[in-house]
Write an enzyme that holds these catalytic residues in place. Structure first.
Site, short mmCIF file in Angstrom:
data_model
loop_
_atom_site.label_atom_id
_atom_site.label_comp_id
_atom_site.label_asym_id
_atom_site.label_seq_id
_atom_site.Cartn_x
_atom_site.Cartn_y
_atom_site.Cartn_z
N ASP A 188 -50.26 -23.53 40.63
CA ASP A 188 -50.91 -22.59 39.72
C ASP A 188 -49.92 -21.80 38.87
OD1 ASP A 188 -53.13 -23.36 41.29
OD2 ASP A 188 -52.95 -21.58 42.56
N GLU A 355 -62.29 -24.34 36.99
CA GLU A 355 -61.50 -23.13 37.27
C GLU A 355 -60.32 -23.05 36.30
OE1 GLU A 355 -60.41 -23.77 41.32
OE2 GLU A 355 -58.95 -25.33 40.86
#
Length: 465
Positions: A188, A355
């Site tokens: 991420d 997401e």
């Protein structure tokens, strides 16, 4: 256990440790990246794995490529502690102890495995050498006994100190591929440019259930050589309302300060995730919780999960907060960067969205990017849309980054992009399954160029090793 700086200056030259200072260090800090570990009392013998077990064995320039590969490890962020280290093989496995025998295994992400595979560094028997103590059995060290590697109780003898001391030298099997850009398991990644440096803020990966607790920052001037600034926020001591699920940090600057937006959860069976914001005077931290409570609570809005925050600041200085898994939301932030009008929150979920929203602007066009599918799937990928305002409406442009099986690259997603200051050169940072043995909780961070067509659409990004 906190590791102090090395007091003796040493360098790696032609595979040997050359001690510049005459006095040994009082504690040891290891360089991350590819290294081989040479026995102090048996020069020419190196730590290697064979048949899954750790041992020390003679390695020479004439040894087989496989032996050289088996004698090469990557020193990475400790799986159980950022102040210690783990040793990863070229095949993505980790050196760990089990029944006090050293062996290699795949990271399960469980707390017991992470502890078994984490070692803290102390001074070795000779200047420039190190000994590796067990993270979960601090009274034991890695030592060779009849050339097999064991975790033995520390003994105050010259023989034991020699058996447990190693020189970190140039790797027998140097890395030939570009990535990952930071050694170890990180996911991420949020990439940004502040004050002439690039900064990376990733999720610390390798935990079962993504249960990590802290964030680190890395910086670079060239996107190749990265400085580890250590832990910048730890949910344990630093966040009163969250103690795990330290996911997807993103940093923005305003008011002469830096704001870290992050996801957090509780380990006590409560699966609800919330968003927080922390503040610092430097992009390298340390950050402190700005509110002492969540910025967005898990029950504040119906539908979706409150994770994956990102902030985009427009040319006029107005900042916007984006977040959400399952449902994408956006809102104008107030000038203080730590509040907003909840009545103005807008749902902007594009088709295919799962997401990791990310917004940037180029040539007057706004780009909304996101990740599709599940991060545990090899089909995790990035798609995007364009719009005329930071809040849309959006025109879906399709997938722009996805797996490349011919190179063994899977699960390419949860990205961010950055423009090289003063240019129209763009880069995309993203995670993938660690190559070759990774999965949805063993991921690594890499960076590639991102280029545009004449009409402003993004060319498909070809992921590289």
């Amino acid at each position: 256990m906190r590791i102090l700086p090395v007091l003796a200056l040493s360098t790696l030259v032609a595979g040997l440790v050359v001690v510049v200072s005459g006095s040994p260090a009082q504690a040891a800090a290891l360089p991350t990246g590819a290294r081989s570990l040479e026995s102090v009392n048996y020069p020419g013998r190196f730590v290697r794995h064979a048949g899954g077990l750790g041992q020390v064995e003679a390695v020479t320039s004439g040894s087989t490529a496989q032996l050289k590969r088996d004698a090469t490890f990557t020193v990475v962020n400790g799986l159980a502690s950022p102040t210690c280290y783990s040793l990863q093989t070229r095949d993505g496995l980790f050196l760990r102890h089990r029944d006090y025998r050293l062996r290699i295994d795949a990271n399960t992400g469980e707390a017991a495995f992470r502890a078994d595979a984490t070692f803290c560094a102390v001074d070795g028997a000779e200047a420039g050498s190190v000994a590796l103590t067990s993270y979960n059995y601090p009274g034991r060290r890695i030592r060779h006994r009849d050339f097999a590697l064991w975790l033995d109780a520390t003994q105050d003898t010259a023989a034991f100190r020699a058996d447990s001391s190693f020189r970190l030298v140039s790797p027998w099997a140097p890395k030939t591929a570009k990535g990952p850009v930071i050694p170890g398991l990180f996911a991420d990644p949020h990439i940004a440019s502040f004050n002439g440096r690039y900064y990376l803020y990733p999720t610390t990966d390798g935990y079962a259930g993504w249960g990590g607790t802290y964030y680190k920052a890395f910086s670079s001037t060239d996107l190749v050589n990265w400085t580890d600034h250590g832990v910048i926020l730890d949910h344990g001591p630093d966040v009163s309302w969250a103690d795990n699920s330290a996911w997807a940090p993103a940093v923005a600057t305003a008011n002469g300060r830096y704001y870290l937006y992050f996801s957090g959860g509780l380990a006590s069976g409560n699966t609800t995730k919330q968003l927080g914001v922390a503040v610092a005077d430097s992009p390298a931290g340390p950050f402190r919780d700005a509110l002492g409570r969540p910025l967005v609570t898990g029950s504040q809005f119906s539908g979706g999960q409150a994770i994956d925050p990102m902030v985009f600041t427009d040319d006029n200085g107005q900042s916007y907060l984006y977040w959400g898994q399952g449902v994408a939301r956006a809102v104008r932030l107030n000038a203080d960067m730590v509040s907003f009008d909840a009545a103005q929150v807008r749902v902007i979920t594009p088709s295919g969205y799962n997401e990791a929203p990310f917004v940037f602007k180029r040539n007057g066009v706004y780009y909304l990017m996101w990740s599709e599918n599940d991060t545990r799937s090899e089909d995790y990928r990035v798609a995007y849309a364009t719009g005329s305002t930071p809040l849309g409406p959006w025109t879906n442009r399709g997938v722009v980054l996805q797996k490349r099986l011919d190179a063994g690259i899977k699960g390419t997603g949860h990205h961010s992009v950055v423009r090289a200051p003063g240019t129209d050169t763009w880069y995309v940072a993203y995670h993938r399954f660690a190559v070759p043995a990774g999965n949805g909780t063993n991921r690594e961070t890499t960076i590639d160029r991102m280029e545009f067509n004449a009409d402003g659409t993004i060319r498909p990004v070809v992921p590289t090793l």
